[in-house]
Each structure stands twice: as C-alpha cells, then as structure tokens.
Write a protein that holds these residues in place. Structure first.
Motif, short mmCIF file in Angstrom:
data_model
loop_
_atom_site.label_atom_id
_atom_site.label_comp_id
_atom_site.label_asym_id
_atom_site.label_seq_id
_atom_site.Cartn_x
_atom_site.Cartn_y
_atom_site.Cartn_z
N ALA A 77 0.82 -1.22 0.00
CA ALA A 77 0.00 0.00 0.00
C ALA A 77 0.84 1.27 0.00
N LEU A 78 2.17 1.12 0.00
CA LEU A 78 3.05 2.27 0.15
C LEU A 78 2.93 3.27 -1.00
N ALA A 79 2.86 2.79 -2.23
CA ALA A 79 2.76 3.70 -3.38
C ALA A 79 1.49 4.53 -3.31
N SER A 80 0.37 3.90 -3.06
CA SER A 80 -0.88 4.66 -2.98
C SER A 80 -0.87 5.61 -1.78
N PHE A 81 -0.28 5.18 -0.66
CA PHE A 81 -0.21 6.02 0.52
C PHE A 81 0.59 7.30 0.25
N VAL A 82 1.81 7.16 -0.30
CA VAL A 82 2.62 8.36 -0.51
C VAL A 82 2.02 9.25 -1.60
N ARG A 83 1.41 8.67 -2.60
CA ARG A 83 0.77 9.50 -3.64
C ARG A 83 -0.40 10.29 -3.06
N ARG A 84 -1.10 9.71 -2.12
CA ARG A 84 -2.24 10.38 -1.48
C ARG A 84 -1.78 11.43 -0.46
N GLU A 85 -0.74 11.12 0.30
CA GLU A 85 -0.33 11.96 1.42
C GLU A 85 0.77 12.97 1.11
N ASP A 86 1.46 12.82 -0.02
CA ASP A 86 2.57 13.70 -0.35
C ASP A 86 2.34 14.36 -1.70
N PRO A 87 1.92 15.64 -1.72
CA PRO A 87 1.68 16.32 -2.99
C PRO A 87 2.95 16.51 -3.81
N GLY A 88 4.11 16.38 -3.19
CA GLY A 88 5.38 16.55 -3.90
C GLY A 88 5.96 15.27 -4.46
N VAL A 89 5.24 14.15 -4.34
CA VAL A 89 5.76 12.87 -4.80
C VAL A 89 6.08 12.93 -6.29
N PHE A 90 7.17 12.23 -6.69
CA PHE A 90 7.53 12.16 -8.10
C PHE A 90 8.15 10.81 -8.39
N GLU A 91 8.32 10.51 -9.68
CA GLU A 91 8.92 9.24 -10.09
C GLU A 91 10.19 9.51 -10.88
N ARG A 92 11.22 8.70 -10.58
CA ARG A 92 12.48 8.76 -11.30
C ARG A 92 13.03 7.35 -11.44
N ALA A 93 13.42 7.01 -12.66
CA ALA A 93 14.08 5.74 -12.94
C ALA A 93 13.32 4.54 -12.36
N GLY A 94 12.00 4.60 -12.39
CA GLY A 94 11.17 3.51 -11.89
C GLY A 94 10.90 3.57 -10.40
N PHE A 95 11.47 4.55 -9.71
CA PHE A 95 11.26 4.70 -8.27
C PHE A 95 10.20 5.74 -7.98
N VAL A 96 9.39 5.48 -6.98
CA VAL A 96 8.48 6.47 -6.41
C VAL A 96 9.29 7.17 -5.33
N VAL A 97 9.37 8.50 -5.39
CA VAL A 97 10.17 9.28 -4.44
C VAL A 97 9.24 10.22 -3.69
N SER A 98 9.29 10.15 -2.37
CA SER A 98 8.45 10.98 -1.53
C SER A 98 9.30 11.96 -0.72
N PRO A 99 9.29 13.24 -1.10
CA PRO A 99 10.02 14.23 -0.31
C PRO A 99 9.46 14.38 1.11
N ARG A 100 8.16 14.28 1.28
CA ARG A 100 7.57 14.42 2.61
C ARG A 100 8.02 13.32 3.56
N PHE A 101 8.06 12.09 3.06
CA PHE A 101 8.40 10.95 3.91
C PHE A 101 9.86 10.53 3.79
N GLY A 102 10.61 11.18 2.90
CA GLY A 102 12.03 10.91 2.79
C GLY A 102 12.36 9.50 2.39
#
Length: 127
Positions: A77-102
C-alpha cells in the motif's frame, strides 16, 4: 522499518558515520561504489550508502511495513499512501520518491525501501 523522515531509520540516525556503522554491525559482507558514486556498506539485510566525504545519503532495507510514528503502511500500500499523502511525490528511474516521507522505492521490487537524507533529494530530482 521505523522511519523518522530525514532523522533516523530503525534508530540509526542520518548523522552516523561509516566507522560507527562498522563498529555497531561489524564488517559488511560487501563494500563497493555504486553507479551514482556512493560508497556502500552491504550487510545483505541493509545497505548504507555514503558520500566520499563520509556523509550518509541512504539506508536501504527490506520492509514489509513502513512505520511513520503511529502510522504503519504495508509495502503493498506504500505507493498509494505516498501518492495520497505527499503532494510533492515524483517518479524517477522507476522509483516512487516521496520528499515528505524521505523515501524512495520501486513498487516492482517488493519490500526494498530506501530512506533518504534530506540533502540528497535534489539528486533524485535531477535523475
């Protein structure tokens, strides 16, 4: 994984030195330099990545659940959680990156999660 974003992972602070890790955990099963120029201490269950100057950049480990204080999120559930909770989330090289959650993770590589030091977010953005 107990994550205090940008502060610590499972009680290990981002201020820890390479020498302190080796003193705590012993000699790693493998050491080396990765493709982005970070020096790795690989203990199989966890990998610590340092800059040449000794600053800790990333801690990667297998995490069935990532806990942020009293919030526990299963890896599935991590991908959906960070996409919902972190408006700054982005994707790079196949990774989901969450600035809010580091953190950064590849949803297609189950359980491996990388906790990031705050100072390396710009490097992930630049990929």
């Amino acid at each position: 994984m107990n994550l205090d974003p940008f502060v610590s992972v499972d009680g290990i602070p981002f201020s820890v030195s390479r020498e302190e890790i080796v003193k705590m955990r012993g000699q790693p099963s493998r050491t080396g330099r990765n493709d982005v120029g970070l020096n790795e201490l690989d203990y199989q269950s966890v990998v610590y990545r340092f800059q040449d100057g000794g600053r800790l950049e990333e801690i990667t480990l297998q995490a069935r659940v990532v806990s942020f204080g009293n919030v526990a999120v299963p890896f599935d559930a991590l991908a959906s959680f960070v996409r919902r909770e972190d408006p700054g989330v982005f994707e790079r090289a196949g990774f989901v990156v969450s600035p809010r959650f580091g953190l950064a993770f590849d949803p297609d590589e189950p359980l491996w999660v990388t906790a990031l030091a705050a100072h390396c977010l710009d490097e992930w953005r630049a990929l």
